[in-house]
Design an enzyme around this catalytic site. Structure first.
Site, PDB file in Angstrom:
ATOM      1  N   ASP A   1     -33.193  22.458 -49.028  1.00 36.77           N
ATOM      2  CA  ASP A   1     -32.390  23.612 -48.635  1.00 36.77           C
ATOM      3  C   ASP A   1     -31.021  23.075 -48.232  1.00 36.77           C
ATOM      4  OD1 ASP A   1     -32.275  26.540 -47.926  1.00 36.77           O
ATOM      5  OD2 ASP A   1     -31.792  25.739 -45.966  1.00 36.77           O
ATOM      6  N   SER A   2     -30.078  23.990 -48.071  1.00 31.68           N
ATOM      7  CA  SER A   2     -28.755  23.548 -47.629  1.00 31.68           C
ATOM      8  C   SER A   2     -28.786  23.090 -46.168  1.00 31.68           C
ATOM      9  CB  SER A   2     -27.753  24.690 -47.798  1.00 31.68           C
ATOM     10  OG  SER A   2     -28.217  25.841 -47.130  1.00 31.68           O
TER      11      SER A   2
ATOM     12  N   TYR B   1     -24.029  26.903 -48.721  1.00 34.89           N
ATOM     13  CA  TYR B   1     -24.009  27.100 -50.173  1.00 34.89           C
ATOM     14  C   TYR B   1     -23.608  28.545 -50.522  1.00 34.89           C
ATOM     15  CZ  TYR B   1     -26.619  22.756 -51.283  1.00 34.89           C
ATOM     16  OH  TYR B   1     -27.014  21.455 -51.463  1.00 34.89           O
ATOM     17  N   GLY B   2     -23.907  29.449 -49.608  1.00 32.38           N
ATOM     18  CA  GLY B   2     -23.785  30.875 -49.912  1.00 32.38           C
ATOM     19  C   GLY B   2     -22.379  31.365 -50.163  1.00 32.38           C
TER      20      GLY B   2
ATOM     21  N   CYS C   1     -34.063  26.866 -50.915  1.00 33.21           N
ATOM     22  CA  CYS C   1     -32.825  27.626 -50.724  1.00 33.21           C
ATOM     23  C   CYS C   1     -32.732  28.741 -51.777  1.00 33.21           C
ATOM     24  CB  CYS C   1     -31.645  26.672 -50.858  1.00 33.21           C
ATOM     25  SG  CYS C   1     -30.055  27.470 -50.700  1.00 33.21           S
TER      26      CYS C   1
ATOM     27  N   THR D   1     -30.176  30.602 -52.490  1.00 33.14           N
ATOM     28  CA  THR D   1     -28.913  30.516 -53.228  1.00 33.14           C
ATOM     29  C   THR D   1     -29.043  29.475 -54.339  1.00 33.14           C
ATOM     30  OG1 THR D   1     -27.838  31.033 -51.131  1.00 33.14           O
ATOM     31  CG2 THR D   1     -26.417  30.252 -52.906  1.00 33.14           C
TER      32      THR D   1
ATOM     33  N   GLU E   1     -28.368  28.779 -37.603  1.00 36.15           N
ATOM     34  CA  GLU E   1     -28.129  27.341 -37.374  1.00 36.15           C
ATOM     35  C   GLU E   1     -27.861  27.084 -35.880  1.00 36.15           C
ATOM     36  OE1 GLU E   1     -27.675  24.563 -39.630  1.00 36.15           O
ATOM     37  OE2 GLU E   1     -28.394  25.735 -41.336  1.00 36.15           O
TER      38      GLU E   1
ATOM     39  N   CYS F   1     -32.837  34.756 -47.904  1.00 33.24           N
ATOM     40  CA  CYS F   1     -32.153  33.520 -47.495  1.00 33.24           C
ATOM     41  C   CYS F   1     -33.084  32.872 -46.492  1.00 33.24           C
ATOM     42  CB  CYS F   1     -30.811  33.859 -46.848  1.00 33.24           C
ATOM     43  SG  CYS F   1     -30.011  32.449 -46.056  1.00 33.24           S
ATOM     44  N   THR F   2     -33.292  31.582 -46.646  1.00 33.82           N
ATOM     45  CA  THR F   2     -34.278  30.899 -45.800  1.00 33.82           C
ATOM     46  C   THR F   2     -33.918  30.930 -44.317  1.00 33.82           C
ATOM     47  OG1 THR F   2     -33.087  28.873 -46.261  1.00 33.82           O
ATOM     48  CG2 THR F   2     -35.075  29.294 -47.561  1.00 33.82           C
ATOM     49  N   HIS F   3     -32.643  31.137 -44.030  1.00 33.30           N
ATOM     50  CA  HIS F   3     -32.243  31.185 -42.625  1.00 33.30           C
ATOM     51  C   HIS F   3     -32.694  32.480 -41.940  1.00 33.30           C
ATOM     52  CE1 HIS F   3     -29.627  27.915 -43.895  1.00 33.30           C
ATOM     53  NE2 HIS F   3     -29.279  27.709 -42.641  1.00 33.30           N
TER      54      HIS F   3
HETATM   55  N1  DGL Z   1     -30.487  28.773 -46.907  1.00 29.82           N
HETATM   56  C1  DGL Z   1     -29.662  29.260 -47.970  1.00 29.82           C
HETATM   57  C2  DGL Z   1     -30.410  30.315 -48.785  1.00 29.82           C
HETATM   58  O1  DGL Z   1     -31.587  30.434 -48.709  1.00 29.82           O
HETATM   59  C3  DGL Z   1     -28.349  29.824 -47.554  1.00 29.82           C
HETATM   60  C4  DGL Z   1     -27.574  29.121 -46.518  1.00 29.82           C
HETATM   61  C5  DGL Z   1     -26.240  28.651 -47.016  1.00 29.82           C
HETATM   62  O2  DGL Z   1     -25.343  29.488 -47.223  1.00 29.82           O
HETATM   63  O3  DGL Z   1     -26.132  27.461 -47.223  1.00 29.82           O
HETATM   64  O4  DGL Z   1     -29.845  31.038 -49.529  1.00 29.82           O
END
Ligand code: DGL
Length: 276
Positions: free
Chosen positions: A19-20, A51-52, A82, A84, A159, A191-193
């Site tokens: 993941d990012s 990454y988003g 991730c 994204t 985060e 999104c995993t977050h």
């Molecule tokens: N965790 C990433 C996802 O699932 C997004 C977080 C990021 O923007 O890096 O899409």
């Protein structure tokens, strides 16, 4: 002869996950909870997060580098946690081991859960722009109504560890209030977050709405592939969890250890790595 047979029935290599940043730990947590005898190596590309907000091409390049890094660690399965990144890499990317992305299992679970076929997808700007969730959901349910909403501020809040915080609640309400009138019964946390701030999202939609967590959907998929023999179990009796980060972060180490503690007592090894 018996040596050959046993080597076909087990595979002691780790499962690779990337993941990012911290978000993919929500996927790792589900995997560790469901498959406690497996070894895992998690790569968090903390040096290049988020990454988003990046272009599809950049996300694809980063993702391929991350996958090559995990392949160099000889993983037996590779999970693109991730969302994204999952919009830019595909299951058949490498021949040597199965590659999974979270979009397929998440979309399938959303299609299975909805009763009124009104589904919202919450994700990063890049993932919404790619349209992958909408496409996959419509492939299951062609007459579904899919509403999408990018929620970029959710990533830094997750985060930061502000998981049930008045500020997170306020921002969740700001992003999601327009969706409330759409009579949605299923929300994809694309999104995993976002599972980390699930409480704030739930406060907006109410308890009757299904929230689809990529980690839960992925664990179901991996479980099916263990059952079918596509992935072989670790039977060595040794279990290790390694977390590799592209930029050192004490905050990340503390938060990930805290998130994994309820599902595993295995000592986590942290490493700083380069994937370029
Ligand atoms: N965790 C990433 C996802 O699932 C997004 C977080 C990021 O923007 O890096 O899409």
């Amino acid at each position: 002869m018996s040596e050959d047979l046993s080597s076909k029935n087990h595979d002691d290599r780790a499962i690779g996950v990337f993941d990012s940043g911290i978000g993919g730990i929500t996927v790792l947590r589900e995997l560790v909870k469901n498959f406690p005898n497996e070894n895992f190596i998690y790569l968090g590309d903390t040096a290049r997060l988020p990454y988003g907000s990046k272009s599809a091409e950049t996300v694809r390049n980063y993702s391929v580098q991350n996958m090559k890094f995990l392949m160099s660690r000889n993983v037996k399965a590779l999970i693109v946690a991730c969302n994204t990144a999952s919009t830019q890499v595909f299951e058949d990317h490498f021949e040597k081991c199965p590659v999974y992305n979270v979009i397929g299992p998440g979309a399938a679970l959303a299609a299975a859960k909805t009763k009124n076929k009104k589904i919202a997808v919450l994700a990063t700007r890049a993932a919404i722009k790619a349209g992958s969730y909408t496409q996959k959901i419509l492939a299951h349910l062609p007459d579904a109504e899919v509403f999408t909403q990018a929620c970029p501020l959710f990533v830094p809040l997750a985060e930061e560890g502000w998981h049930d915080d008045p500020i997170t609640n306020l921002i969740a309400f700001r992003y999601l209030q327009n969706l409330k009138s759409a009579d949605i019964d299923t929300v994809v946390l694309g999104c995993t977050h976002y599972p980390l701030i699930r409480t704030s999202i739930e406060k907006v939609f109410g308890p009757h709405v299904h929230l689809i967590d990529s980690g839960v959907a992925m664990a179901q998929q991996i479980g099916e592939d263990f059952n079918s023999g596509k992935i072989k179990p670790n039977q060595s009796g040794n279990v290790a969890i390694t977390i590799a980060l592209t930029d050192t972060s004490e905050h990340f180490e503390a938060l990930s250890a805290q998130l994994l503690a309820p599902v595993s007592s295995v000592q986590i090894t942290f490493e700083t790595v380069s994937v370029i």
